[in-house]
Design a protein around this motif. Structure first.
Motif, PDB file in Angstrom:
ATOM      1  N   UNK A  21      59.560 -12.492  49.075  1.00 31.97           N
ATOM      2  CA  UNK A  21      60.877 -11.937  49.386  1.00 31.97           C
ATOM      3  C   UNK A  21      61.448 -12.614  50.624  1.00 31.97           C
ATOM      4  N   UNK A  22      62.725 -12.433  50.846  1.00 27.57           N
ATOM      5  CA  UNK A  22      63.371 -12.956  52.047  1.00 27.57           C
ATOM      6  C   UNK A  22      62.737 -12.328  53.286  1.00 27.57           C
ATOM      7  N   UNK A  66      67.589 -21.295  58.353  1.00 28.99           N
ATOM      8  CA  UNK A  66      67.572 -20.378  57.215  1.00 28.99           C
ATOM      9  C   UNK A  66      68.700 -19.346  57.351  1.00 28.99           C
ATOM     10  N   UNK A  67      68.914 -18.857  58.562  1.00 27.71           N
ATOM     11  CA  UNK A  67      70.000 -17.911  58.794  1.00 27.71           C
ATOM     12  C   UNK A  67      71.353 -18.551  58.469  1.00 27.71           C
ATOM     13  N   UNK A  74      73.248 -12.499  52.208  1.00 28.29           N
ATOM     14  CA  UNK A  74      72.199 -11.559  52.577  1.00 28.29           C
ATOM     15  C   UNK A  74      72.711 -10.125  52.551  1.00 28.29           C
ATOM     16  N   UNK A  75      71.805  -9.205  52.299  1.00 26.41           N
ATOM     17  CA  UNK A  75      72.147  -7.796  52.451  1.00 26.41           C
ATOM     18  C   UNK A  75      72.260  -7.504  53.946  1.00 26.41           C
ATOM     19  N   UNK A  78      68.782  -7.555  55.471  1.00 22.36           N
ATOM     20  CA  UNK A  78      68.243  -8.910  55.638  1.00 22.36           C
ATOM     21  C   UNK A  78      68.915  -9.617  56.815  1.00 22.36           C
ATOM     22  N   UNK A  79      70.225  -9.448  56.946  1.00 23.70           N
ATOM     23  CA  UNK A  79      70.949 -10.064  58.058  1.00 23.70           C
ATOM     24  C   UNK A  79      70.452  -9.520  59.395  1.00 23.70           C
ATOM     25  N   UNK A  80      70.264  -8.213  59.473  1.00 29.79           N
ATOM     26  CA  UNK A  80      69.735  -7.600  60.706  1.00 29.79           C
ATOM     27  C   UNK A  80      68.335  -8.107  61.013  1.00 29.79           C
TER      28      UNK A  80
END
Length: 115
Positions: A21-22, A66-67, A74-75, A78-80
């Protein structure tokens, strides 16, 4: 056919792997950077390796790349996660670097005081 059977047998004997997963990818990079900075060490304290700032910086840069490449895909969670991981790693990098630079000057101060 034989190679596939060997791979199947090996996987049955080993521990299960987490899903790809991410979140797992981000946490893998974060853990690698923490180990490279000497923040995670499994062993005796006197065997703790010196921080490898060059490799740690590269790992942090990979996470930043990657960011950037995943921006907009991203959700919120995921962003947080990636933002928090990068913020913490960058802070810790500076913190460990400052501590590492103090060590030689502290040792020379102690030697002069002992003279």
């Amino acid at each position: 056919m034989r190679a596939a059977k060997i791979v199947d047998e090996m996987s049955d004997q080993e521990f299960p792997l987490p899903p790809a997963t991410f979140d797992f990818l981000v946490l893998s990079f974060k853990t690698q950077a923490e180990m490279q900075l000497g923040l995670l060490h499994f062993g005796e304290e006197e065997e703790r390796p010196e921080p490898n700032f060059r490799i740690a910086r590269h790992t942090i840069d990979m996470l930043a790349m990657l960011q950037e490449k995943s921006r907009g895909n991203l959700t919120m969670e995921e962003q947080r996660l990636i933002e928090n991981a990068l913020t913490e790693l960058r802070f810790r990098f500076v913190q460990v670097m400052e501590q590492h630079e103090k060590k030689p000057s502290e040792a020379s101060t102690e030697q002069q005081a002992g003279s």
